[in-house]
Design an enzyme around this catalytic site. Structure first.
Site, PDB file in Angstrom:
ATOM      1  N   GLN A 255      18.210  -0.788 -43.753  1.00 33.23           N
ATOM      2  CA  GLN A 255      17.188  -0.045 -42.944  1.00 33.23           C
ATOM      3  C   GLN A 255      16.155  -0.047 -43.816  1.00 33.23           C
ATOM      4  O   GLN A 255      14.703   0.125 -42.846  1.00 33.23           O
ATOM      5  CB  GLN A 255      17.799   1.792 -43.492  1.00 33.23           C
ATOM      6  CG  GLN A 255      18.477   1.812 -42.018  1.00 33.23           C
ATOM      7  CD  GLN A 255      18.960   3.071 -42.461  1.00 33.23           C
ATOM      8  OE1 GLN A 255      19.039   3.800 -43.341  1.00 33.23           O
ATOM      9  NE2 GLN A 255      19.718   3.685 -41.405  1.00 33.23           N
TER      10      GLN A 255
ATOM     11  N   GLU B 185     -17.348  -2.593 -27.700  1.00 34.23           N
ATOM     12  CA  GLU B 185     -16.940  -3.397 -28.937  1.00 34.23           C
ATOM     13  C   GLU B 185     -15.874  -2.729 -29.342  1.00 34.23           C
ATOM     14  O   GLU B 185     -14.466  -3.028 -29.319  1.00 34.23           O
ATOM     15  CB  GLU B 185     -17.878  -3.159 -29.983  1.00 34.23           C
ATOM     16  CG  GLU B 185     -17.489  -4.199 -30.926  1.00 34.23           C
ATOM     17  CD  GLU B 185     -17.997  -3.558 -32.097  1.00 34.23           C
ATOM     18  OE1 GLU B 185     -19.072  -5.259 -32.085  1.00 34.23           O
ATOM     19  OE2 GLU B 185     -19.290  -3.135 -32.663  1.00 34.23           O
TER      20      GLU B 185
ATOM     21  N   ARG C 289      17.165 -14.427 -41.093  1.00 34.59           N
ATOM     22  CA  ARG C 289      17.625 -14.524 -42.730  1.00 34.59           C
ATOM     23  C   ARG C 289      18.799 -13.587 -42.865  1.00 34.59           C
ATOM     24  O   ARG C 289      18.304 -12.555 -42.610  1.00 34.59           O
ATOM     25  CB  ARG C 289      15.866 -13.771 -43.200  1.00 34.59           C
ATOM     26  CG  ARG C 289      15.868 -14.270 -44.326  1.00 34.59           C
ATOM     27  CD  ARG C 289      16.338 -15.164 -45.194  1.00 34.59           C
ATOM     28  NE  ARG C 289      15.498 -15.411 -46.866  1.00 34.59           N
ATOM     29  CZ  ARG C 289      16.223 -15.930 -47.436  1.00 34.59           C
ATOM     30  NH1 ARG C 289      15.888 -17.106 -46.637  1.00 34.59           N
ATOM     31  NH2 ARG C 289      15.562 -15.692 -49.088  1.00 34.59           N
TER      32      ARG C 289
END
Lengths: 85, 382
Positions: free
Chosen positions: B282, B245, B271
């Site tokens: 940065q 799992e 953008r």
């Protein structure tokens, strides 16, 4: 070193952290709480690496890990040795 | 150890990505809002044989190795935006692995073909209302032996796939007096069994399409043939299944992380602010760099764990590290992605807010991050 003594040393130092009474061949490791559900994961990792064995699903039974003698027998059987090996 | 995927694995991964993008087309915002399970998409994934991957062909499986299964789940996590559906599929595969490893030939014949085809939905029931991280130690559900079988009494909580499950692998105490390591057993209980009730799905903050709920066992009689593995083997089966799992779920999470990373890179390039793309700053770039680091390192430890399991070796440490590192990396990456996207990231329209809500579950399900740290510490002998 015999298989059983190797396993005894590992359980004493790595699973009990050196904080347990000397473990005999027939002490009930699970019933006495020496090995718990996390402890068995640690032990299985050790057994498979140290003795180059693969412990399969149908061998992953509590009775095979109940005592040092039972674990040692399982490992030796898988390596084709008798329990004294 | 080499982590280069074979041509076959790459082809399969690409096919799953194409499949998910073209075929998994349910209206996720609506399903997410209503907390509904996308049965049609589940069936499509079954037809694609995703849940059949690691099982033997004689049971309707594909016979793929575990690394291939992990690569496919990663691809699904990447290309399918419904993390609840992907989690449900991972749970199905996990249940199949338990049956495959510990079931009798009759049990495999009876359950695995239907599991592979997705005709029956499977769940694994360990957690209880009062037993979460300490599921084994604090377990209270009992299975008392009778002449012809066992009687189950107790309840299980937060069970993934539970409310819609046809078959549930239930962990219960068969010997409450002995150590938990030898006192727990596993039973496969079918939904029609008298005394077994599946309660409604619980509303959650994320993974809303995944159905999680309580399962109640009230004098639920099951025959001996429902025992999975031997009596008393439950805790060991649980331990074994956790290794699987903790590779399957992180695979899906890593895929999501990769998608969030790509989305963030694209947005940071497109953008602009103060005259240049925001990725040139940065403060923004570093967040995306951290995502990339989490993805690349997460992939290494995940593939290591999956390769060890493929080789039949133990991977308890590697699987726990993968679970811890990838789930925390995903959660932080989603938070950062929302921040990179600014106001748009906070809207439902951009969908990153859903990835963030879903990612919180990754650090809780299948053992919390704190439990993974405890396991890793124990495995180091501390």
């Amino acid at each position: 070193m015999r298989t059983i003594d190797n396993i005894r040393q590992f359980i004493t130092s790595e699973i009990c952290g050196g904080h347990c009474e000397p473990i005999t061949d027939t002490d009930l490791l699970i019933d006495q709480g020496i090995i718990d559900s996390m402890g068995i994961i640690v032990l299985l990792g050790f057994l498979e690496e140290k003795f180059a064995v693969r412990i399969e699903g149908d061998e992953l039974l509590p009775e095979n890990f109940a005592t040092l003698a039972a674990i040692s027998t399982l490992v030796d059987k898988k390596n084709g040795m008798n329990a004294e090996g | 150890m080499e982590f280069v995927l074979s041509e076959e694995q790459i082809d399969l991964r690409d096919a799953v990505i194409r499949f998910a993008r073209q075929e998994i087309d349910h209206d996720l915002p609506s399903y997410d809002k209503e907390g509904s399970f996308p049965f049609e998409s589940w069936r499509k994934c079954a037809d694609m044989q995703i849940m059949a991957l690691p099982f033997a062909e004689e049971y309707g499986g594909c016979g793929s190795d575990f690394l291939t299964t992990v690569v496919v789940l990663q691809a699904l996590g990447y290309s399918c935006r419904d993390a609840g559906l992907v989690h449900a599929i991972a749970t199905q595969i996990l249940c199949g692995l338990q049956i495959h490893l510990f079931g009798t030939p009759e049990q495999k014949q009876r359950f695995l073909p239907a599991l592979c085809r997705g005709e029956k939905i499977f769940a694994q029931a360990i957690t209880e209302p009062g037993a979460g991280s300490d599921a084994i130690g604090a377990m209270r559900t009992r299975a008392e032996q009778t002449e012809d079988g066992y009687v189950l009494n107790g309840s299980k909580m937060f069970i993934s796939n539970g409310p819609i499950a046809d078959v549930v692998i239930v962990f219960a105490l068969t010997d409450p007096e002995s150590s938990r390591l030898s006192g727990i057993s596993c039973f496969m209980v079918e939904k029609e069994t008298a005394g077994f009730e599946r309660c409604r799905s619980i509303e959650k903050m994320g993974l809303c399409t995944l159905q999680n709920g309580e399962l109640v066992f009230d004098d639920c009689h099951v025959p001996k043939a429902t025992l999975l593995g031997r009596e008393g083997q439950g805790a060991i089966i649980f331990n074994e299944s956790m290794e699987w799992e903790r590779s399957l779920l992180p695979a899906a999470h890593l895929g999501t992380l990769e998608r969030v990373l790509e989305t963030s890179i694209a947005y940071a390039k497109k953008r602009s602010a103060f005259g240049q793309p925001i990725g040139k700053y940065q403060a923004v770039a570093n967040k995306i760099v951290d995502m990339k680091v989490a993805f690349e390192l997460g992939r290494l430890i995940l593939y290591k764990a999956a390769t060890l399991k493929t080789q039949g070796k133990r991977a308890a440490m590697e699987a726990s590290i993968a679970k811890l590192f990838i789930s925390e990396g995903l959660k932080q990456s989603c938070l950062d992605a929302v921040q990179v996207h600014g106001g748009y990231g906070f809207t439902k329209e951009y969908e990153i807010e859903r990835d963030l809500r879903d990612s919180v579950a990754a650090t809780i399900y299948s053992g919390t991050s704190e439990m993974q740290q405890a396991i890793i510490s124990r495995l180091m002998g501390l």
